[in-house]
Design an enzyme around this catalytic site. Sequence first.
Site, PDB file in Angstrom:
ATOM      1  N   HIS A 103       5.345  -2.639  -6.378  1.00  0.00           N
ATOM      2  CA  HIS A 103       5.516  -3.155  -5.019  1.00  0.00           C
ATOM      3  C   HIS A 103       6.986  -3.124  -4.625  1.00  0.00           C
ATOM      4  O   HIS A 103       7.866  -3.388  -5.446  1.00  0.00           O
ATOM      5  CB  HIS A 103       5.004  -4.592  -4.918  1.00  0.00           C
ATOM      6  CG  HIS A 103       3.580  -4.751  -5.341  1.00  0.00           C
ATOM      7  ND1 HIS A 103       2.547  -4.009  -4.817  1.00  0.00           N
ATOM      8  CD2 HIS A 103       3.011  -5.581  -6.259  1.00  0.00           C
ATOM      9  CE1 HIS A 103       1.416  -4.372  -5.385  1.00  0.00           C
ATOM     10  NE2 HIS A 103       1.672  -5.321  -6.267  1.00  0.00           N
ATOM     11  N   HIS A 178       2.951  -2.291 -12.988  1.00  0.00           N
ATOM     12  CA  HIS A 178       1.910  -3.161 -13.524  1.00  0.00           C
ATOM     13  C   HIS A 178       0.527  -2.624 -13.189  1.00  0.00           C
ATOM     14  O   HIS A 178       0.372  -1.796 -12.288  1.00  0.00           O
ATOM     15  CB  HIS A 178       2.055  -4.575 -12.963  1.00  0.00           C
ATOM     16  CG  HIS A 178       1.946  -4.634 -11.465  1.00  0.00           C
ATOM     17  ND1 HIS A 178       2.999  -4.343 -10.628  1.00  0.00           N
ATOM     18  CD2 HIS A 178       0.897  -4.952 -10.654  1.00  0.00           C
ATOM     19  CE1 HIS A 178       2.614  -4.474  -9.373  1.00  0.00           C
ATOM     20  NE2 HIS A 178       1.333  -4.841  -9.355  1.00  0.00           N
ATOM     21  N   ARG A 198       0.946   3.324  -5.266  1.00  0.00           N
ATOM     22  CA  ARG A 198       0.095   3.752  -6.375  1.00  0.00           C
ATOM     23  C   ARG A 198       0.769   4.916  -7.099  1.00  0.00           C
ATOM     24  O   ARG A 198       1.109   5.924  -6.486  1.00  0.00           O
ATOM     25  CB  ARG A 198      -1.267   4.156  -5.819  1.00  0.00           C
ATOM     26  CG  ARG A 198      -2.401   4.112  -6.803  1.00  0.00           C
ATOM     27  CD  ARG A 198      -3.732   4.461  -6.134  1.00  0.00           C
ATOM     28  NE  ARG A 198      -4.210   3.424  -5.247  1.00  0.00           N
ATOM     29  CZ  ARG A 198      -4.500   3.608  -3.968  1.00  0.00           C
ATOM     30  NH1 ARG A 198      -4.338   4.801  -3.407  1.00  0.00           N
ATOM     31  NH2 ARG A 198      -4.934   2.608  -3.236  1.00  0.00           N
TER      32      ARG A 198
END
Length: 323
Positions: A103, A178, A198
């Site tokens: 992110h 993650h 992604r």
Amino acid sequence: MTLYPIKFTPLFKYRIWGGNKLKTVLNKNYTEENIGESWEISDVKGDETLVSEGPLAGKSLRDLIKDFKEEVVGAHVYKTFGEEFPLLIKFIDAKTPLSIQVHPSNEIAKQRHNSFGKNEMWYVMEAEKDAELIVGFNQKVDKASYIKALETGKILEVLNNDTVSKGDTYYIPTGRIHAIGAGVMLAEIQQTSDITYRIYDYDRVDATTGKTRELHTDLAVDVIDYSFDSNYKTNYTIAENATNTLVHSPYFKTNILNIQGDIKKDFTDLDSFVIYICVEGSLDLVCSGKTYTVAKGETIFLPAAINDIVLKASNADVLEVYY
């Protein structure tokens, strides 16, 4: 109108990796298949949760903040965020692994997407035998070696895998690679953002589209934190009938309580809303003489104007979240 403890109607999200534990374990009410996420409290545009009961039923968080301002969120939160609510609360059920992802920070998310960044945390509620999470790298890498691992199909070899069990907790700051592994169900507390880059998705085809999902390789490269840590898990202790620190960050603070009996809470000095997430057992929240039952897998929102409550349970584990 006097504000009261509020439950919202969850929003259920189809995910390629979703299972059925949100229904079978947490008693969520839906008929669709592959539901991977239950959005418990959300102010994401187009995905706002609505009050489920009482005089305010049908109102969104944005409506509440517009009508009651700092009485809902606290003076500091209202001054900082206005009518936007800063947090998103979810339960996640991964039947198969999530994509490897990252992110962006507040600054990059604002610049690229006019959004908050996405600092988040996970609290594992259930984990099947040998279930894992991917968090961070397992060795020192830099941008060049990361790109090489990605291009040669060896990205999984440089990522850190932790076998997890119930109660394991991880803070995932922006920039940290993650992924939730198969067989893990968890509670997620995060900034209000739906921005995910992604990186790798196991070449899966989404049955609803017949296509692989989009990757964001170029966007991700510049936001990844390439540092290496020997331990990514949050260490904490839990004493019964006490407020135990779990994760305190600049974006949210989360404590864990094991309630056996009664706990009185006084929030007079806390300039914030409070959210309770029941992750095990069931509790009663008593406020102004009225009792609100919160079962495992339920979430309740306490407006900032409420200062005194009592939490009652024979044996319940509860996450307490505030700004």
